[in-house]
Design an enzyme around this catalytic site. Structure first.
Site, PDB file in Angstrom:
ATOM      1  N   HIS A  25     140.900  58.361  -1.802  1.00 60.40           N
ATOM      2  CA  HIS A  25     140.029  59.480  -2.172  1.00 60.40           C
ATOM      3  C   HIS A  25     140.801  60.516  -2.976  1.00 60.40           C
ATOM      4  CE1 HIS A  25     136.821  57.950   0.325  1.00 60.40           C
ATOM      5  NE2 HIS A  25     137.729  57.699   1.254  1.00 60.40           N
ATOM      6  N   CYS A  26     140.045  61.329  -3.696  1.00 69.10           N
ATOM      7  CA  CYS A  26     140.568  62.408  -4.519  1.00 69.10           C
ATOM      8  C   CYS A  26     141.600  63.211  -3.735  1.00 69.10           C
ATOM      9  CB  CYS A  26     139.400  63.293  -4.929  1.00 69.10           C
ATOM     10  SG  CYS A  26     139.862  64.754  -5.852  1.00 69.10           S
ATOM     11  N   PRO A  27     142.723  63.521  -4.316  1.00 67.52           N
ATOM     12  CA  PRO A  27     143.145  63.315  -5.708  1.00 67.52           C
ATOM     13  C   PRO A  27     144.037  62.085  -5.897  1.00 67.52           C
ATOM     14  CG  PRO A  27     144.660  64.848  -4.705  1.00 67.52           C
ATOM     15  CD  PRO A  27     143.663  64.450  -3.623  1.00 67.52           C
TER      16      PRO A  27
END
Length: 78
Positions: A13-15
């Site tokens: 998941h981000c980032p």
């Protein structure tokens, strides 16, 4: 011309997808292509912003077989 390098960041998941792509691009020659496979929907916005901020070129992106696929070209030096 060298074959594109594939980076599989599905499930991250981000980032993390952008951070891992940035690290991979730094290790490549200028003009080299990186294919990134991701599943985080936020990656679409993240990779567009990443390309704009770093000068790397986002050549293509889209969905295929349940994941996102981004193709980036490493910027020239300088």
């Amino acid at each position: 011309m060298e074959e594109p390098v594939t980076l599989d960041v599905r499930g991250l998941h981000c980032p993390l997808p952008v951070l891992k792509a940035n690290k991979a691009l730094r290790g490549m020659k200028p003009g080299g292509e990186l294919v990134v496979l991701a599943t985080d929907p936020a990656a679409v916005k993240d990779f567009h912003a990443f390309a704009g901020e770093t000068g790397h070129e986002l050549l293509a992106w889209g969905e295929e077989e349940g994941h996102l696929r981004f193709v980036l070209r490493r910027k020239a030096e300088g």
